[in-house]
Design a protein around this motif. Sequence first.
Motif, PDB file in Angstrom:
ATOM      1  N   ASP A 167       0.557  -0.828  -0.254  1.00 36.29           N
ATOM      2  CA  ASP A 167      -0.133  -0.125   0.150  1.00 36.29           C
ATOM      3  C   ASP A 167       0.622   1.308   0.151  1.00 36.29           C
ATOM      4  N   ILE A 168       0.742   1.670  -0.634  1.00 34.70           N
ATOM      5  CA  ILE A 168       1.311   3.458  -1.268  1.00 34.70           C
ATOM      6  C   ILE A 168       1.706   3.907  -0.009  1.00 34.70           C
ATOM      7  N   ASP A 169       0.213   4.452   0.832  1.00 32.22           N
ATOM      8  CA  ASP A 169      -0.177   4.931   1.609  1.00 32.22           C
ATOM      9  C   ASP A 169       0.475   4.724   2.735  1.00 32.22           C
ATOM     10  N   ASN A 170       1.181   3.890   2.439  1.00 28.87           N
ATOM     11  CA  ASN A 170       1.764   3.404   3.733  1.00 28.87           C
ATOM     12  C   ASN A 170       3.430   3.882   3.530  1.00 28.87           C
ATOM     13  N   ALA A 171       3.295   4.304   2.647  1.00 26.15           N
ATOM     14  CA  ALA A 171       5.130   4.320   3.041  1.00 26.15           C
ATOM     15  C   ALA A 171       5.414   5.907   3.244  1.00 26.15           C
ATOM     16  N   ASN A 172       4.149   7.122   3.640  1.00 24.06           N
ATOM     17  CA  ASN A 172       4.490   8.242   4.235  1.00 24.06           C
ATOM     18  C   ASN A 172       5.282   8.004   5.742  1.00 24.06           C
ATOM     19  N   GLY A 173       6.266   9.442   5.263  1.00 27.59           N
ATOM     20  CA  GLY A 173       7.640   9.415   6.593  1.00 27.59           C
ATOM     21  C   GLY A 173       8.262   8.443   6.525  1.00 27.59           C
ATOM     22  N   VAL A 174       8.404   7.041   5.214  1.00 26.45           N
ATOM     23  CA  VAL A 174      10.261   6.508   5.020  1.00 26.45           C
ATOM     24  C   VAL A 174      10.448   7.577   4.069  1.00 26.45           C
ATOM     25  N   LEU A 175      11.602   7.240   4.682  1.00 24.08           N
ATOM     26  CA  LEU A 175      12.668   7.886   3.969  1.00 24.08           C
ATOM     27  C   LEU A 175      13.095   9.370   3.882  1.00 24.08           C
ATOM     28  N   GLY A 176      11.850  10.098   4.312  1.00 31.35           N
ATOM     29  CA  GLY A 176      12.121  11.112   4.077  1.00 31.35           C
ATOM     30  C   GLY A 176      10.151  11.614   3.257  1.00 31.35           C
ATOM     31  N   VAL A 177      10.213  10.642   2.886  1.00 36.48           N
ATOM     32  CA  VAL A 177       8.972  11.422   1.698  1.00 36.48           C
ATOM     33  C   VAL A 177       7.671  11.378   2.810  1.00 36.48           C
ATOM     34  N   ASN A 178       7.148  12.774   2.636  1.00 26.63           N
ATOM     35  CA  ASN A 178       5.579  12.815   3.298  1.00 26.63           C
ATOM     36  C   ASN A 178       4.672  13.367   2.271  1.00 26.63           C
ATOM     37  N   ASP A 179       4.692  12.784   1.133  1.00 23.51           N
ATOM     38  CA  ASP A 179       3.280  12.372   0.268  1.00 23.51           C
ATOM     39  C   ASP A 179       3.743  11.616  -0.977  1.00 23.51           C
ATOM     40  N   PRO A 180       2.173  10.885  -0.530  1.00 19.56           N
ATOM     41  CA  PRO A 180       2.566   9.187  -0.822  1.00 19.56           C
ATOM     42  C   PRO A 180       2.188   9.935  -2.273  1.00 19.56           C
ATOM     43  N   ASP A 181       1.389  10.939  -3.027  1.00 24.99           N
ATOM     44  CA  ASP A 181       1.276  11.074  -4.167  1.00 24.99           C
ATOM     45  C   ASP A 181       2.741  10.653  -5.310  1.00 24.99           C
ATOM     46  N   SER A 182       3.809  11.043  -4.344  1.00 23.74           N
ATOM     47  CA  SER A 182       4.487  11.185  -5.378  1.00 23.74           C
ATOM     48  C   SER A 182       5.194  10.001  -4.878  1.00 23.74           C
ATOM     49  N   VAL A 183       5.353   9.100  -4.456  1.00 21.76           N
ATOM     50  CA  VAL A 183       5.783   7.115  -4.407  1.00 21.76           C
ATOM     51  C   VAL A 183       5.116   6.449  -5.020  1.00 21.76           C
ATOM     52  N   SER A 184       5.831   5.421  -6.235  1.00 22.82           N
ATOM     53  CA  SER A 184       4.814   4.683  -7.272  1.00 22.82           C
ATOM     54  C   SER A 184       5.219   3.986  -6.732  1.00 22.82           C
ATOM     55  N   ASP A 185       5.971   3.196  -6.120  1.00 19.72           N
ATOM     56  CA  ASP A 185       5.982   1.598  -5.971  1.00 19.72           C
ATOM     57  C   ASP A 185       6.670   1.416  -4.344  1.00 19.72           C
ATOM     58  N   PHE A 186       5.696   0.862  -3.904  1.00 18.35           N
ATOM     59  CA  PHE A 186       6.014   0.521  -1.976  1.00 18.35           C
ATOM     60  C   PHE A 186       5.512  -0.802  -1.452  1.00 18.35           C
TER      61      PHE A 186
END
Length: 264
Positions: A189-208
């Motif tokens: 779930d890409i939403d779960n990437a929030n906060g990982v390695l400084g990511v603060n916008d799940p919309d910037s994540v294409s794969d997690f």
Amino acid sequence: MVSRATLTVVLAAFVLLSGCSGLVGNGGGDGTPTEELPEDPSAFEHADGFGAEGVTDGETALETYTAAVQTQDNYTADYGYVVTTGEGETDVDVEYRVDFEAEQAYQHAEVASPRVNATINNYYENDKRYSLAEYEGEQGNVSVENETFPPEQLTASEAVEPLLLNATDYNATVDRRNGVPVVVYQTTDIDNANGVLGVNDPDSVSDFQATFVVDSDGVIHSATYELAYMVDGEERSATMEFELTNLGDTTVERPEWADQTGDS
């Protein structure tokens, strides 16, 4: 000469430049199954903060993990990041050897990147912290400071913290690692990437993709994640691998460089 303080700043800045937010396994058991595994994760005896569907309370889960590692008396941990940006590949490798009972610990962090190559070593003994750093091949002096042994800071929790605090829903299955019943938590779930390695916008994540393995005491034996994301229009990727081993079977030896201060 390069001071330890300078190296600490360099390592932190280097990780931030890679888009990361933190820096500085299968283990346990004798491999002999002693009990039947429940098929349903809800029947597993979960540690505080963990449940059949994931992390029920991130702060509690992190506290449980930190306390559980300390009750093992001693342990070994190794984790590493590989971050790929337009500038190239950055590798961060960290190792811990900790003996809580003897109040000894050794930390080693090594960074290799297009911008920075550095290492930092910390050794704890007799309420002192010995440090040795190297930056771009230049080795600093060994420094020694009075510091009460800090067990709560020596659990390698920074590697797994994002998976506990920032993600909640996981697919859970019950398994066994080296004879120890565990729950394997997985998510894409890409939403779960929030906060990982400084990511603060799940919309910037294409794969997690993330996985971690925890026993009923709250010890996380291994964890991994893979992340593809955008920073200022640039595609980046990152992986992390964490392993906790030699629980109750780790010894910490005083490194030779600690004697270079004349304080033995």
